[in-house]
Design an enzyme around this catalytic site. Structure first.
Site, PDB file in Angstrom:
ATOM      1  CG  ASP A   1      19.763 -56.170  14.368  1.00 46.27           C
ATOM      2  OD1 ASP A   1      19.231 -55.831  13.306  1.00 46.27           O
ATOM      3  OD2 ASP A   1      20.112 -57.343  14.622  1.00 46.27           O
TER       4      ASP A   1
ATOM      5  CG  ASP B   1      16.089 -57.720  11.432  1.00 48.67           C
ATOM      6  OD1 ASP B   1      17.185 -57.616  10.873  1.00 48.67           O
ATOM      7  OD2 ASP B   1      15.948 -58.140  12.598  1.00 48.67           O
TER       8      ASP B   1
ATOM      9  CG  ASP C   1      20.208 -55.994   9.199  1.00 48.38           C
ATOM     10  OD1 ASP C   1      21.111 -55.229   8.772  1.00 48.38           O
ATOM     11  OD2 ASP C   1      20.384 -56.809  10.121  1.00 48.38           O
TER      12      ASP C   1
HETATM   13 MG   LIG Z   1      19.313 -57.600  11.907  1.00 48.90          MG
END
Ligand SMILES: [Mg+2]
Length: 334
Positions: A80, A82, A136
């Protein structure tokens, strides 16, 4: 009592993001940035061009390898990342569009990038890649000192938020050992949630703050981790103690504010169970048994099995081979 410093170090090598994989993920982020830049160049005026700033664990060097998932013979690693998309106001020009407009533009820019889903979330646009990782893209507008996050929930709206300042705070307050403890607790969370899909432990962000604020230093990682967890548990379970205050803008916001009672209790119960197993491991003299307390219920099989021998016996054996010199396990370095 068995010292598991060596086992923790082996565990660390398994969960720490390797440089090769890090380069892959950075490559993926770079091509996504280029895609967004191209879309805005082609579709929007000069004053509406984005800039980028990475944020989150990747910038803090606390990313852990996710537990590998397999589906139809394929493996997925759900990293994940960002990456903040920033729009800066130029003097005398108010370029602030409404929140949905910013989200729609970024969505349009990236929606065909991977052939996988692109997801509209409240706080970001999420781009999912074929191997399971996602990036993200939170969107910020800056017309003063502090960036404002475009939050799609009408209850929140524009929200002052400075993730880069948080990274700076973390770098200032962290050490090598603290970073290792952050990775241990995040891997613990992943394993616990993997075993129980109903469990929702705090974000890596919140766990990071808790480790920094409750850190206990020790030459051995097993002791440092256990005593840090004890501090976290004790402070959260004290009267009015269940909070996690954000150290940077919005400063002193309680990250746990919107937690339900169930979520609070689940976290405290899980922490208590972790602490109990850390204490059992400490009281156990056989390395294999001690490691199994942590492996079975807390960290999973990425945590290695210790040797089937006692600490006392190992010390004696070593001291006879080394003619009386027992070498202390070396601290991993601070
Ligand atoms: Mg994230």
């Amino acid at each position: 009592m068995a010292t598991l410093h060596k086992e923790y170090n082996t565990f660390y090598d398994k969960i720490k993001l390797t440089d090769n994989r890090k380069d892959d993920l950075l490559g993926s982020r770079k091509s996504l940035r280029e895609k967004i830049e191209k879309w805005f160049k082609e579709n929007k005026s000069d004053r509406l061009q984005p800039k980028f700033k990475g944020q989150g664990s990747f910038e803090m060097d606390t990313t852990v390898n996710p537990i590998v998932e397999t589906k139809d013979g394929e493996t997925f690693r759900k990293y994940d990342l960002d990456d903040g998309v920033y729009f800066y106001e130029k003097e005398g020009e108010d370029n602030r569009e409404n929140i949905d407009t910013w989200h729609n533009w970024v969505y349009e820019a990236v929606k065909d990038h991977t052939g996988e889903d692109t997801i509209r979330k409240n706080t970001c646009v999420r781009v999912v890649f074929a191997d399971g990782h996602h990036i993200d893209l939170p969107i910020y507008y800056k017309d003063g000192d502090t960036p404002e996050l475009a939050h799609r929930s009408v209850l929140v709206g524009w929200k002052e938020s400075d993730p880069v300042e948080f990274t700076t705070w973390f770098q200032k307050n962290s050490t090598k050992q603290k970073k290792r403890l952050v990775r241990y607790i995040k891997s613990w969370k992943d394993f616990r949630q993997d075993k129980n899909s109903n469990l929702k432990l705090p974000s890596g962000f919140a766990l990071t703050i808790l480790v920094i604020n409750n850190y206990v230093k020790n030459d051995n990682d097993d002791v440092a981790f256990r005593e840090t967890i004890r501090n976290i548990y004790n402070s959260l379970s004290a009267y009015n103690g269940f909070k996690c205050l954000r150290p940077t803008i919005p400063e002193d916001e309680n990250v746990f504010d919107d937690y339900s009672d169930t979520r609070k209790n689940d976290f405290l119960t899980a922490l208590n169970s972790l602490l109990t197993d850390c204490d059992r491991a400490k009281d156990e003299s056989n390395f294999k048994k001690a490691s199994e307390y942590l492996r079975d219920n807390q960290f999973g099989d990425r945590f290695p099995k210790g040797d089937d021998t006692d600490e006392e016996r190992q010390k004696k054996a070593m001291s006879s081979t080394l003619a009386g010199t027992y070498i202390q396990p070396k601290p991993y370095g601070y």
